[in-house]
Scaffold this active site. Structure first.
Site, short mmCIF file in Angstrom:
data_model
loop_
_atom_site.label_atom_id
_atom_site.label_comp_id
_atom_site.label_asym_id
_atom_site.label_seq_id
_atom_site.Cartn_x
_atom_site.Cartn_y
_atom_site.Cartn_z
N LEU A 14 0.86 -1.18 0.00
CA LEU A 14 0.00 0.00 0.00
C LEU A 14 0.90 1.23 0.00
O LEU A 14 1.17 1.83 1.03
CB LEU A 14 -0.92 -0.03 1.23
CG LEU A 14 -2.33 0.51 1.05
CD1 LEU A 14 -3.04 -0.19 -0.09
CD2 LEU A 14 -3.13 0.35 2.31
N HIS A 15 1.39 1.61 -1.17
CA HIS A 15 2.32 2.73 -1.30
C HIS A 15 1.57 4.04 -1.52
O HIS A 15 0.34 4.10 -1.36
CB HIS A 15 3.32 2.45 -2.43
CG HIS A 15 2.68 2.16 -3.75
ND1 HIS A 15 2.34 3.13 -4.64
CD2 HIS A 15 2.29 0.98 -4.30
CE1 HIS A 15 1.79 2.59 -5.71
NE2 HIS A 15 1.73 1.27 -5.52
N MET A 16 2.27 5.09 -1.88
CA MET A 16 1.71 6.44 -1.96
C MET A 16 0.52 6.56 -2.91
O MET A 16 -0.48 7.19 -2.57
CB MET A 16 2.80 7.44 -2.38
CG MET A 16 2.33 8.88 -2.38
SD MET A 16 1.99 9.51 -0.75
CE MET A 16 3.61 10.02 -0.28
N PRO A 18 -1.85 4.25 -4.17
CA PRO A 18 -3.14 3.74 -3.68
C PRO A 18 -3.58 4.43 -2.39
O PRO A 18 -4.78 4.65 -2.18
CB PRO A 18 -2.91 2.25 -3.47
CG PRO A 18 -1.45 2.06 -3.46
CD PRO A 18 -0.86 3.18 -4.24
N ALA A 19 -2.63 4.81 -1.54
CA ALA A 19 -2.98 5.51 -0.31
C ALA A 19 -3.67 6.84 -0.63
O ALA A 19 -4.67 7.19 -0.01
CB ALA A 19 -1.75 5.74 0.56
#
Length: 87
Positions: A14-16, A18-19
């Site tokens: 869950l990187h930048m 999708p966050a």
């Protein structure tokens, strides 16, 4: 209160990106929304909060929605997360 468990299905976790997509959606609703990964719980309306969970590929996450528009938020969140998470 609505709860749902999901599995991260992105090699990058869950990187930048999708966050930020999650935060865009969650901020449109008034209900309280939390993301839980293991023992870490974060506000789903905060990019840093979501990223602080350290969610990785194949991690199980739980999303909790609590408030007057929780049903609408829950349905919208599922469509946004479908690309990164296995429901």
């Amino acid at each position: 209160m609505k709860k749902e468990k999901m599995i991260i299905k992105s090699n990058m976790g869950l990187h930048m990106r999708p966050a930020s997509e999650i935060v865009k959606v969650t901020n449109k609703f008034s209900c309280k929304i939390q993301v839980k990964v293991g023992e870490k719980v974060a506000n789903a309306k905060s990019i840093l909060g979501i990223m602080s969970t350290g969610a990785k590929n194949n991690d199980e996450i739980e999303i909790k929605c609590d408030g007057e528009d929780e049903e609408k938020q829950h349905q919208r969140q599922q469509s946004v997360m479908a690309g990164w998470i296995h429901i």
